[in-house]
Design an enzyme around this catalytic site. Structure first.
Site, mmCIF file in Angstrom:
data_model
loop_
_atom_site.group_PDB
_atom_site.id
_atom_site.type_symbol
_atom_site.label_atom_id
_atom_site.label_comp_id
_atom_site.label_asym_id
_atom_site.label_seq_id
_atom_site.Cartn_x
_atom_site.Cartn_y
_atom_site.Cartn_z
ATOM 1 N N CYS A 36 97.410 -43.766 92.859
ATOM 2 C CA CYS A 36 96.621 -43.183 93.940
ATOM 3 C C CYS A 36 95.170 -43.648 93.918
ATOM 4 O O CYS A 36 94.460 -43.499 94.895
ATOM 5 C CB CYS A 36 96.670 -41.666 93.881
ATOM 6 S SG CYS A 36 95.868 -41.041 92.419
ATOM 7 N N SER B 271 102.136 -37.301 98.690
ATOM 8 C CA SER B 271 101.663 -37.947 99.920
ATOM 9 C C SER B 271 100.888 -36.948 100.794
ATOM 10 O O SER B 271 101.072 -35.730 100.677
ATOM 11 C CB SER B 271 102.861 -38.497 100.697
ATOM 12 O OG SER B 271 103.738 -37.437 100.999
ATOM 13 N N LYS C 276 107.699 -28.671 88.386
ATOM 14 C CA LYS C 276 108.742 -29.300 89.219
ATOM 15 C C LYS C 276 108.423 -30.796 89.297
ATOM 16 O O LYS C 276 107.584 -31.230 90.062
ATOM 17 C CB LYS C 276 108.733 -28.687 90.627
ATOM 18 C CG LYS C 276 110.043 -28.741 91.362
ATOM 19 C CD LYS C 276 110.461 -29.989 92.057
ATOM 20 C CE LYS C 276 109.674 -30.739 93.038
ATOM 21 N NZ LYS C 276 110.170 -32.132 93.148
HETATM 22 P P1 NAD Z 1 105.889 -37.254 97.980
HETATM 23 O O1 NAD Z 1 104.908 -36.531 98.831
HETATM 24 O O2 NAD Z 1 107.040 -37.914 98.628
HETATM 25 O O3 NAD Z 1 106.527 -36.250 96.892
HETATM 26 C C1 NAD Z 1 105.710 -35.440 96.067
HETATM 27 C C2 NAD Z 1 106.484 -34.192 95.703
HETATM 28 O O4 NAD Z 1 106.793 -33.463 96.889
HETATM 29 C C3 NAD Z 1 107.812 -34.457 95.003
HETATM 30 O O5 NAD Z 1 107.946 -33.556 93.934
HETATM 31 C C4 NAD Z 1 108.866 -34.226 96.087
HETATM 32 O O6 NAD Z 1 110.049 -33.676 95.563
HETATM 33 C C5 NAD Z 1 108.187 -33.261 97.027
HETATM 34 N N1 NAD Z 1 108.511 -33.495 98.446
HETATM 35 C C6 NAD Z 1 108.794 -34.685 99.032
HETATM 36 N N2 NAD Z 1 108.979 -34.510 100.358
HETATM 37 C C7 NAD Z 1 108.816 -33.195 100.614
HETATM 38 C C8 NAD Z 1 108.864 -32.397 101.793
HETATM 39 N N3 NAD Z 1 109.140 -32.938 102.979
HETATM 40 N N4 NAD Z 1 108.634 -31.075 101.689
HETATM 41 C C9 NAD Z 1 108.356 -30.501 100.497
HETATM 42 N N5 NAD Z 1 108.294 -31.223 99.343
HETATM 43 C C10 NAD Z 1 108.510 -32.541 99.394
HETATM 44 O O7 NAD Z 1 105.042 -38.295 97.103
HETATM 45 P P2 NAD Z 1 105.597 -39.421 96.130
HETATM 46 O O8 NAD Z 1 106.192 -40.508 96.952
HETATM 47 O O9 NAD Z 1 106.406 -38.816 95.046
HETATM 48 O O10 NAD Z 1 104.235 -39.914 95.459
HETATM 49 C C11 NAD Z 1 103.411 -40.896 96.029
HETATM 50 C C12 NAD Z 1 102.269 -40.261 96.801
HETATM 51 O O11 NAD Z 1 101.504 -39.437 95.932
HETATM 52 C C13 NAD Z 1 101.290 -41.293 97.342
HETATM 53 O O12 NAD Z 1 100.934 -40.910 98.638
HETATM 54 C C14 NAD Z 1 100.098 -41.199 96.397
HETATM 55 O O13 NAD Z 1 98.872 -41.595 96.955
HETATM 56 C C15 NAD Z 1 100.114 -39.742 96.084
HETATM 57 N N6 NAD Z 1 99.411 -39.443 94.856
HETATM 58 C C16 NAD Z 1 98.190 -38.851 94.961
HETATM 59 C C17 NAD Z 1 97.461 -38.583 93.816
HETATM 60 C C18 NAD Z 1 96.106 -37.943 93.919
HETATM 61 O O14 NAD Z 1 95.557 -37.587 92.894
HETATM 62 N N7 NAD Z 1 95.538 -37.777 95.098
HETATM 63 C C19 NAD Z 1 97.987 -38.894 92.562
HETATM 64 C C20 NAD Z 1 99.237 -39.488 92.487
HETATM 65 C C21 NAD Z 1 99.946 -39.766 93.654
#
Ligand code: NAD
Length: 489
Positions: free
Chosen positions: A281, A226, A173
């Site tokens: 990240c 996140s 996804k």
């Molecule tokens: P996000 O949490 O908004 O979204 C991630 C995924 O979750 C997406 O596929 C989205 O469709 C889904 N999603 C969003 N809101 C949701 C909800 N309320 N309920 C269920 N699913 C939901 O993150 P983003 O903005 O796409 O990515 C950036 C974040 O990812 C940053 O916080 C970054 O630090 C983190 N990140 C972490 C790593 C790591 O290895 N720790 C790697 C890459 C990115």
């Protein structure tokens, strides 16, 4: 405009939900496609088909399963330019950064091709007379990954190559903000003729994720995103009895000692903070200059930040591209303004800058703020943009205390010529990925991608051996055979 589809059991399907979302090019503001927001029924069908395919896929010898991964590697390498261009048009990052993602994806395929060895069990002969005991690893069923926007190509490859090679079937996804690159990869993979249902693609957002977390056919969920959502995914997924690994957000510190190399360090720091426009990240967010490092490095770091060419990612000169959405841009601008209004000093202000020809793009140029008040959002939240918080400390102990007091634990880096200082840092710092004279400590595919505290929820990480353990369950067998096997027991 292209309307994207889901890929389930080898067929491209419209989502039953009938709901769609526009996907915007962050660098130009143009709409590039529309992505389905799949609902519960779409997820149920994908999971049922994947569960049905599991029965035969797990019986395919690992040696044969990995032949498909060799094929995937060849396809990614052959089509890298096309995939990278799609990735840049959707994510806003530079073309070089998009190509770098593909290299990382390929490395994971290469490591997962070692599954026949990595899955090997343990064997003890004659634990008692004529009795042997051994452990075998078997796949667990259907896995699914939920990916973030910032690495549209690389992140699913931390998981699904290992899942498939271990004999599981899978659902990817992608983020609804960047769905095109993975869609194109799935189109290209069709020539491999994977058995239908083994690898599926489902588009969507929150509702799709919540359906994944409760679907009874899905046994393992890998999430990257996140911290707020990672926590939700971990608790809801485990409550439904699934294995879950959930990688969360970050606010990574980078410590500079006075004896660090003056030539290379400023550029490495700027690359870490501003690469992918700070949307990485493992990007450094807070740079701490210790003692005399303030005098030595402050101006050089500002100069290195200023020199970053910010423009549209497809422009070959671009060293820093756009932010993912208009909302993200205005959120970051507000964070900068709040810090300023509370007394911070803006040493380099990247707001209100123009990229000629791309006025509708989501650009903020490199920004540096110092003296950020501890109660401002700039100090406490993950900014995820091209903003450096410049701090000063008298001693390494103070710097380590600052690092360890923070809620996140994704990465922490030190720049120094001193072995003892570096050793103390790596030993005492509470973070999962440590860099010594490295600005972005991204683990190679043959190491786990670690993360501590609010940056990770779960036990086993993505990549390599951890992934093999995550995607398999152990079975312990105790077996008795007498020499004369016809003899009655
Ligand atoms: P996000 O949490 O908004 O979204 C991630 C995924 O979750 C997406 O596929 C989205 O469709 C889904 N999603 C969003 N809101 C949701 C909800 N309320 N309920 C269920 N699913 C939901 O993150 P983003 O903005 O796409 O990515 C950036 C974040 O990812 C940053 O916080 C970054 O630090 C983190 N990140 C972490 C790593 C790591 O290895 N720790 C790697 C890459 C990115």
């Amino acid at each position: 405009m292209t309307r994207l589809k889901n890929y389930i059991k080898g067929i491209w399907l419209d989502a039953k939900s009938g709901q769609y979302l526009d996907v915007e090019n962050p660098g130009t503001g143009d709409i590039v496609s529309s992505v389905p927001l799949s609902g519960k029924d779409d997820v149920r069908i994908a999971a049922e088909k994947a569960a049905a395919a599991f029965g035969t896929w797990k019986e395919v010898p690992a040696e044969k399963r990995i032949q498909y991964l060799f094929g995937m590697k060849a396809i990614l390498e052959k089509n890298a330019d096309e995939i990278a261009a799609i990735c840049t048009k959707e994510s806003g990052k530079t073309l070089a950064e998009s190509k770098g993602e593909i290299v990382r994806a390929v490395e994971n395929l290469e490591v997962a091709c070692g599954i026949p060895t990595m899955m090997q069990g343990e064997f003890s002969e004659d634990i008692s007379s004529g009795i042997d005991e051994f452990v075998i690893r078997q796949p667990i069923g259907v896995g699914a990954c939920i990916a973030p926007f910032n690495f549209p190509v690389m992140i699913p490859f931390w998981f699904f190559p290992y899942a498939l090679a271990c004999g599981n079937t899978y659902i990817v996804k992608p983020s609804e903000k960047v769905p095109g690159a993975m869609t194109r990869i799935f189109e290209l993979f069709e020539e491999l003729k994977l058995p239908p249902g083994v690898l599926n693609l489902i588009h969507g957002a929150k509702e799709t994720v919540d359906a994944i977390l409760t679907d009874p056919n899905i046994k393992a969920v890998s999430f990257v995103g996140s911290t707020k959502v990672a926590r939700h995914v971990y608790s809801k997924g485990t409550e439904s009895g699934k294995r879950v690994q959930a990688q969360g957000g970050a606010k990574n510190p980078l410590v500079v000692m006075e004896d660090a190399d003056t030539e290379t360090t400023p550029k490495i720091i700027a690359d870490s903070v501003y690469g992918c426009a700070g949307q990485r990240c493992l990007a450094a967010s807070t740079v701490i200059l210790v003692g005399g490092a303030r005098e030595k490095f402050k101006d050089k770091i500002i100069a290195a930040a200023k020199s970053k060419a910010t423009c549209y990612g497809l422009d070959e000169k671009s060293e820093m591209g756009a932010l993912i959405t208009k909302e993200s841009k205005s959120r970051i601008e507000k964070i900068i303004e709040e810090a300023r209004s509370k007394g911070a000093t803006i040493l380099l202000d990247g707001r209100n800058k123009r990229v000629n020809g791309f006025e509708k793009g989501n650009y903020i140029f490199p920004t540096i703020i110092e003296n950020i008040p501890e109660d401002s959002d700039a100090a406490t939240t993950e900014i995820f943009g091209p903003v450096m918080n410049l701090k000063y400390s008298d001693t390494l102990d103070d710097a380590i205390k600052f690092v360890n007091d923070g809620p996140f634990g994704n990465a922490a880096c030190i720049f120094t010529a001193s072995g003892p200082a570096a050793r103390k840092f790596r030993h005492e710092v509470a973070a999962g990925n440590i860099g010594v004279n490295i600005g972005v400590p991204a683990p190679m595919a043959f190491f786990p991608f670690s993360g501590w505290k609010d940056s990770f929820f779960g036990d086993l990480h993505g990549q390599a051996k951890h992934a093999v353990e995550f995607f398999t369950q152990t079975k312990v067998v105790i077996e008795r055979w007498h020499e004369d096997w016809t003899r009655k027991f």
